[in-house]
Motif scaffolding. Sequence first.
Motif, short mmCIF file in Angstrom:
data_model
loop_
_atom_site.label_atom_id
_atom_site.label_comp_id
_atom_site.label_asym_id
_atom_site.label_seq_id
_atom_site.Cartn_x
_atom_site.Cartn_y
_atom_site.Cartn_z
N TYR A 166 0.84 -1.20 0.00
CA TYR A 166 0.00 0.00 0.00
C TYR A 166 0.88 1.26 0.00
N TYR A 220 -11.94 1.80 15.40
CA TYR A 220 -12.01 0.71 16.38
C TYR A 220 -12.57 1.25 17.71
N PHE A 235 -1.88 -1.50 21.16
CA PHE A 235 -0.76 -2.27 20.60
C PHE A 235 0.57 -1.78 21.15
N GLY A 312 5.47 -3.49 12.39
CA GLY A 312 5.58 -2.36 11.45
C GLY A 312 5.24 -1.01 12.07
C1 UD1 Z 1 -1.91 3.20 9.48
C2 UD1 Z 1 -0.97 2.61 8.47
C3 UD1 Z 1 -0.58 3.67 7.49
C4 UD1 Z 1 -1.83 4.23 6.81
C5 UD1 Z 1 -2.80 4.73 7.87
C6 UD1 Z 1 -4.11 5.07 7.19
C7 UD1 Z 1 0.21 0.75 9.55
C8 UD1 Z 1 1.53 0.27 10.09
N1 UD1 Z 1 0.19 2.04 9.15
O1 UD1 Z 1 -1.24 4.25 10.18
O2 UD1 Z 1 0.28 3.14 6.51
O3 UD1 Z 1 -1.49 5.30 5.95
O4 UD1 Z 1 -3.05 3.71 8.84
O5 UD1 Z 1 -4.97 5.67 8.08
O6 UD1 Z 1 -0.75 0.02 9.50
N2 UD1 Z 1 -3.47 1.20 17.58
C9 UD1 Z 1 -3.85 0.51 18.71
N3 UD1 Z 1 -4.95 -0.31 18.63
C10 UD1 Z 1 -5.67 -0.47 17.46
C11 UD1 Z 1 -5.26 0.23 16.31
C12 UD1 Z 1 -4.17 1.06 16.40
O7 UD1 Z 1 -3.23 0.62 19.77
O8 UD1 Z 1 -6.64 -1.24 17.47
C13 UD1 Z 1 -2.35 2.16 17.66
C14 UD1 Z 1 -1.21 1.91 16.70
O9 UD1 Z 1 -0.23 1.07 17.28
C15 UD1 Z 1 -0.71 3.35 16.47
C16 UD1 Z 1 -1.97 4.22 16.60
O10 UD1 Z 1 -2.89 3.41 17.33
O11 UD1 Z 1 0.19 3.72 17.50
C17 UD1 Z 1 -2.59 4.60 15.28
O12 UD1 Z 1 -2.81 3.43 14.47
P1 UD1 Z 1 -3.62 3.47 13.10
O13 UD1 Z 1 -4.90 4.20 13.31
O14 UD1 Z 1 -3.70 2.08 12.58
O15 UD1 Z 1 -2.73 4.40 12.16
P2 UD1 Z 1 -1.17 4.26 11.74
O16 UD1 Z 1 -0.58 3.00 12.21
O17 UD1 Z 1 -0.52 5.54 12.13
#
Ligand code: UD1
Length: 351
Positions: A166, A220, A235, A312
């Motif tokens: 992606y 979420y 996470f 990642g």
């Molecule tokens: C993610 C993607 C990024 C993409 C973006 C789109 C990855 C590694 N990166 O960014 O490439 O452009 O989404 O919006 O997937 N977290 C939790 N619990 C959850 C989900 C997330 O603790 O159920 C944490 C993650 O570890 C992170 C933060 O929340 O620290 C944000 O996560 P997320 O919303 O998935 O965004 P990115 O990882 O920044």
Amino acid sequence: MEKITDNSYSAGTPQRILLTGGAGFIGSHTAVTLLERGYDVVLLDNFSNSSRDVPGRIERITGKPCPCEEADLLDVVATSAVFEKYAEAGGFSAVIHFAGFKAVGESVEKPVEYYGNNLTGTIHLIEAMRTHDVKRLIFSSSATVYRQDNPVPYSEDFPLGATNPYGWTKVMIERILTDTAAADPEWSVALLRYFNPIGAHESGLIGESPQGIPNNLLPYVAKVAVGELPEVRIFGDDYDTPDGTGVRDYIHVMDLAEGHLLAMEYCGEGMTGAFAWNLGTGVGTSVMEIIAAYGRACGKELPYSVQPRRAGDLASVYASTELAERELGFKAKRGIDEMCRDSWRWAQAKV
Ligand code: UD1
């Protein structure tokens, strides 16, 4: 001599802007902003990850027509037909290109589908634009184009790279568009690198609708708040950040929409070439802070558990906002509480 700009309010007849993926999360909010500023819009969407209700909802919010053409950018004939349909009525002044697959995990499982869809769709779009002499393009890029070993805050001149298909599609499309602009000096291209877009329109009529169990944090958390999921999974709480949880630069989708408008106008003012701008707030917020802010927005404490780190993920990612502020006059206005409040209003409306 007076400088002639072709912005809609100065030119008399509204400019018409084509939004590919216009029924999606960021496209729909950008359509509202454009319509409210006096532009005409046409959405092009295949509805693979969006709802057919969206154009009507945009019309309800703005009181203006929001035509939508159902087409897939992989279909050259259908894409070209959209340009032809509007050609007699003056055609498009600019295109904002949101359409594309966007799930990181899925892209690892289906790389060929991701490269095929995102790259081929973009190339078909560029060809149709060239044929119809439309040479202003605003592209939905992502902060994911920055190589992981860059220090924060991320600045537009940092080295690029990705860790999943992606992300590579975003890097590659940036390259394709930059080369297109270099080969033909009439092109004007904006590469908008979004940080973490969240929130929803304050009406509660449009917002983000991920299919299935969301991967991203905010959708979420919203599902936990409405009771569809039992608890937020954090996470990792052992990162090198103030509270140990991951820090990101969350930006309200309506601020992001404003960034598109400003970039589009900049590119329409005789500026040719390819320009990259970060769209973020420059402020980092941790997962724990998000859970607390969402709890305040919905009036209850949200349950959570700490899980292992997600592969990642980085400790801390946020934008340098200096360039977008200086060149575009862009500055995000809305804070985390407003983002969570608007997200919560939309989440409730959907239940
Ligand atoms: C993610 C993607 C990024 C993409 C973006 C789109 C990855 C590694 N990166 O960014 O490439 O452009 O989404 O919006 O997937 N977290 C939790 N619990 C959850 C989900 C997330 O603790 O159920 C944490 C993650 O570890 C992170 C933060 O929340 O620290 C944000 O996560 P997320 O919303 O998935 O965004 P990115 O990882 O920044």
